[in-house]
Scaffold this motif. Structure first.
Motif, mmCIF file in Angstrom:
data_model
loop_
_atom_site.group_PDB
_atom_site.id
_atom_site.type_symbol
_atom_site.label_atom_id
_atom_site.label_comp_id
_atom_site.label_asym_id
_atom_site.label_seq_id
_atom_site.Cartn_x
_atom_site.Cartn_y
_atom_site.Cartn_z
ATOM 1 N N MET A 1 0.845 -1.197 0.000
ATOM 2 C CA MET A 1 0.000 0.000 0.000
ATOM 3 C C MET A 1 0.883 1.251 0.000
ATOM 4 O O MET A 1 1.947 1.265 0.612
ATOM 5 C CB MET A 1 -0.878 0.032 1.266
ATOM 6 C CG MET A 1 -1.819 -1.127 1.396
ATOM 7 S SD MET A 1 -3.225 -0.995 0.286
ATOM 8 C CE MET A 1 -4.274 0.091 1.230
ATOM 9 N N HIS A 2 0.413 2.270 -0.702
ATOM 10 C CA HIS A 2 1.175 3.523 -0.743
ATOM 11 C C HIS A 2 0.291 4.691 -0.353
ATOM 12 O O HIS A 2 -0.848 4.787 -0.823
ATOM 13 C CB HIS A 2 1.715 3.772 -2.153
ATOM 14 C CG HIS A 2 2.700 2.736 -2.586
ATOM 15 N ND1 HIS A 2 3.980 2.722 -2.098
ATOM 16 C CD2 HIS A 2 2.583 1.682 -3.420
ATOM 17 C CE1 HIS A 2 4.613 1.682 -2.629
ATOM 18 N NE2 HIS A 2 3.782 1.038 -3.432
ATOM 19 N N ALA A 3 0.840 5.572 0.457
ATOM 20 C CA ALA A 3 0.105 6.807 0.786
ATOM 21 C C ALA A 3 0.185 7.735 -0.425
ATOM 22 O O ALA A 3 0.889 7.438 -1.400
ATOM 23 C CB ALA A 3 0.725 7.465 2.005
ATOM 24 N N SER A 4 -0.527 8.831 -0.363
ATOM 25 C CA SER A 4 -0.603 9.752 -1.500
ATOM 26 C C SER A 4 0.759 10.307 -1.875
ATOM 27 O O SER A 4 1.595 10.615 -1.021
ATOM 28 C CB SER A 4 -1.530 10.923 -1.132
ATOM 29 O OG SER A 4 -1.247 12.021 -1.934
ATOM 30 N N LYS A 5 0.940 10.502 -3.182
ATOM 31 C CA LYS A 5 2.173 11.070 -3.708
ATOM 32 C C LYS A 5 2.358 12.503 -3.199
ATOM 33 O O LYS A 5 3.458 13.029 -3.133
ATOM 34 C CB LYS A 5 2.078 11.071 -5.239
ATOM 35 C CG LYS A 5 3.421 10.930 -5.912
ATOM 36 C CD LYS A 5 3.257 10.733 -7.386
ATOM 37 C CE LYS A 5 4.617 10.766 -8.050
ATOM 38 N NZ LYS A 5 4.523 10.739 -9.472
ATOM 39 N N ARG A 6 1.228 13.135 -2.841
ATOM 40 C CA ARG A 6 1.296 14.513 -2.346
ATOM 41 C C ARG A 6 2.260 14.645 -1.174
ATOM 42 O O ARG A 6 2.912 15.664 -0.997
ATOM 43 C CB ARG A 6 -0.103 14.968 -1.906
ATOM 44 C CG ARG A 6 -0.123 16.382 -1.339
ATOM 45 C CD ARG A 6 -1.494 16.863 -0.970
ATOM 46 N NE ARG A 6 -2.378 16.883 -2.115
ATOM 47 C CZ ARG A 6 -3.310 15.982 -2.359
ATOM 48 N NH1 ARG A 6 -3.501 14.995 -1.511
ATOM 49 N NH2 ARG A 6 -4.061 16.049 -3.417
ATOM 50 N N LEU A 7 2.332 13.574 -0.350
ATOM 51 C CA LEU A 7 3.166 13.648 0.851
ATOM 52 C C LEU A 7 4.633 13.888 0.503
ATOM 53 O O LEU A 7 5.387 14.433 1.303
ATOM 54 C CB LEU A 7 3.028 12.363 1.676
ATOM 55 C CG LEU A 7 1.629 12.090 2.213
ATOM 56 C CD1 LEU A 7 1.612 10.825 3.048
ATOM 57 C CD2 LEU A 7 1.118 13.261 3.035
#
Ligand SMILES: Cc1ncc(COP(=O)(O)O)c(C=O)c1O
Length: 397
Positions: A1-7
Motif C-alpha cells: 500500500m502507498h500513501a498519497s504522492k502529495r506527501l
C-alpha cells in the motif's frame, strides 16, 4: 500500500529531531528551559474567558455559518478600521480555525500548478509547505541581517517573473522580529505597481511591537493596494489565545470566496465558543494587550543585551514579535567533546543536551547560521537560559 504522492511534496521539519529530544528530556524530569515556544506565556484575559463561559451557558454551541458569525466579522471590520484605517465590509472577511488555516486556505485559493509565490527568508516554517501542497512553487528571497532581514526593492524586482502570483510578507516577522517602516513598505509597493501580483500580509504580530516603531498595514496604502492584498490576522498572539483557534482573512472577493468554498468542504466554521470569545477580544478592553507588550519589551531588552555580550554573536534587535534570531555562524566548525557543530541543528542539539536550553535551528526557517530564541518566557528563565547558553558556547573551540 502507498500513501498519497502529495506527501512527497511536504518536507519533514528539521526541528523535529530537536523538539522530540526536548520532549523526551522533559518527560525524564530534566528541567529544560524552553526558548522554542511560539506562544505568549500569559493567560487569556479574564473578560475573554467570561465571554466564552457565557456562550456555553447560553447554549451557543452549534454550527455557525461557514465564514463566521456576522457579529464577529463586524468586530473584525471595526478592528481593521480602528487599528489599521482599513474599510472592509463583513462580506470581505472570513473567520477560520486559526490564522494558520486562514493562510492555508488563502494559498490554496491563490496558487496552483505553475504559479510562484515569493517568500522572503528567513520565513515562518509552514509557508513553503503550504505552497507545495497547493502544487505551486516557492521563490525565496534571502534577506540579510545587515538589512534588518528586510527585502530590498532590488531583491523584489529580481524575484518577480511572469509566473509570480503573489508575495507573502510577514510583518513583524517570525522568526527575526524584523518589522518594515511605512517608507520601506512603500518602496516594495512601487515595485509591484502595474503588475498583477497579490500580497499576502501576515500581520499576526501587529500588536507586539517595541520602542517607537509604528505598525502600518500594507493594505492601507491605497484602494488599489487593498484590492490586491489579503490581510491575515487573528487573536492567538495579541490576546494570548493560541488554543482557541481563531484567525481571519480580509481581502478581495475572488480569494475570500475561494477560502469560503475550501473551508465549507473541510472544517466549516471555527468553534462557536471561540468565536464569541474573539468578539470580546476585539470589542472589549485592550489594557491586557498593552501590559503584555510592555513585559515582552523588558524581556527583549534583557535577552538582546545578554546574547550580544557573548563574543562573536551578532543579532538584529527586533522591533516586533517575541523572537531573537542571533547569528551563531562563528561557532560553526567548532567542537566540544563528542559534539561537532557543523550547522544550526547541531548547535541547537548541543545547547539542548549540554545546556538544557531548547531553541529552534535557523535552517527550519530557511536560514543556516542562526538560531531562533523566543522570549515568551519569564525574565527569570531568560536569565538562567542566558548563563547556560554562554557557558556552553564558551566551551566550544
Ligand atoms: C507568522 C505566523 N503566522 C501565523 C501563525 C498562526 O497563528 P494561529 O495560531 O492563529 O494559527 C503563527 C503562529 O505561530 C505565526 O508565527
Amino acid at each position: 500500500m502507498h500513501a498519497s504522492k502529495r506527501l512527497s511534496y511536504i518536507g519533514v521539519s528539521p526541528t523535529m529531531k530537536v523538539s522530540a529530544k526536548a520532549k523526551k528530556m522533559k518527560s525524564e524530569g530534566i528541567e529544560v528551559i524552553d526558548l522554542s515556544v511560539g506562544e505568549p506565556d500569559f493567560p487569556t484575559p479574564g473578560n475573554i474567558k467570561e465571554a466564552a463561559k457565557h456562550a456555553i451557558d447560553d447554549n451557543r454551541t452549534k454550527y455557525t455559518i461557514n465564514v463566521g458569525l456576522p457579529e464577529l466579522r463586524e468586530a473584525i471590520a471595526n478592528k481593521l478600521k480602528r487599528d489599521n484605517n482599513l474599510d472592509y465590509s463583513i462580506s470581505e472577511i472570513v473567520v477560520s480555525s486559526g490564522a494558520k488555516q486562514s493562510l492555508f486556505n488563502t494559498i490554496l485559493s491563490m496558487i496552483y500548478v505553475g504559479d510562484e509565490l515569493i517568500i522572503p527568508a528567513p520565513y515562518w516554517v509552514s509557508y513553503p509547505h503550504m505552497v507545495s501542497i497547493a502544487q505551486g512553487e516557492t521563490v525565496t528571497i534571502n534577506t540579510e541581517e545587515e538589512n534588518g532581514f528586510r527585502v530590498t526593492p532590488e531583491q523584489l524586482e529580481s524575484a518577480v517573473s511572469p509566473f509570480t502570483k503573489g508575495i507573502l510578507i510577514c510583518n513583524p516577522s517570525n522568526p527575526t522580529g524584523s518589522a518594515y517602516s511605512k517608507k520601506e513598505l512603500e518602496e516594495l509597493i512601487e515595485v509591484l505597481d502595474g503588475k498583477e501580483i497579490y500580497i499576502i500580509a501576515d500581520e499576526i504580530y501587529e500588536k507586539l511591537v517595541y520602542d517607537d516603531y509604528k505598525f502600518v498595514s500594507i493594505a492601507s496604502f491605497s484602494e488599489k493596494i487593498k484590492r490586491k492584498t489579503v490581510v491575515i490576522n487573528g487573536v492567538s498572539k495579541a490576546y494570548s489565545m493560541t488554543g482557541w483557534r481563531i484567525g481571519f482573512a480580509a481581502g478581495p472577493e475572488e480569494i475570500i470566496g475561494g477560502i469560503n468554498k475550501i473551508q465549507s468542504h473541510s472544517t466549516s466554521n471555527a468553534s462557536s465558543i471561540s468565536q464569541y470569545a474573539a468578539i470580546e477580544a476585539f470589542n472589549g478592553p485592550q489594557e491586557d494587550v498593552e501590559k503584555m507588550r510592555v513585559e515582552f519589551q523588558k524581556r527583549r531588552n534583557f535577552i538582546y543585551d545578554a546574547l550580544t555580550s557573548i563574543p562573536n554573536i551578532t543579532c538584529y534587535k527586533p522591533n516586533g514579535a517575541f523572537y531573537l534570531f542571533p547569528n551563531i555562524s562563528s561557532y560553526l566548525g567548532k567542537s566540544y567533546g563528542k559534539y561537532k557543530i557543523n550547522n544550526s541543528v547541531d548547535l541547537a542539539m548541543y545547547l539542548l543536551e549540554s545546556a538544557e536550553v531548547a531553541a529552534v535551528p535557523g535552517s527550519a526557517f530557511g536560514s543556516e547560521g542562526f538560531i531562533r530564541v523566543s522570549f515568551a518566557t519569564s525574565l527569570q528563565n531568560l536569565e538562567l537560559a542566558f548563563k547556560r547558553i554562554q557557558e556552553a558556547l564558551m566551551q566550544l573551540s
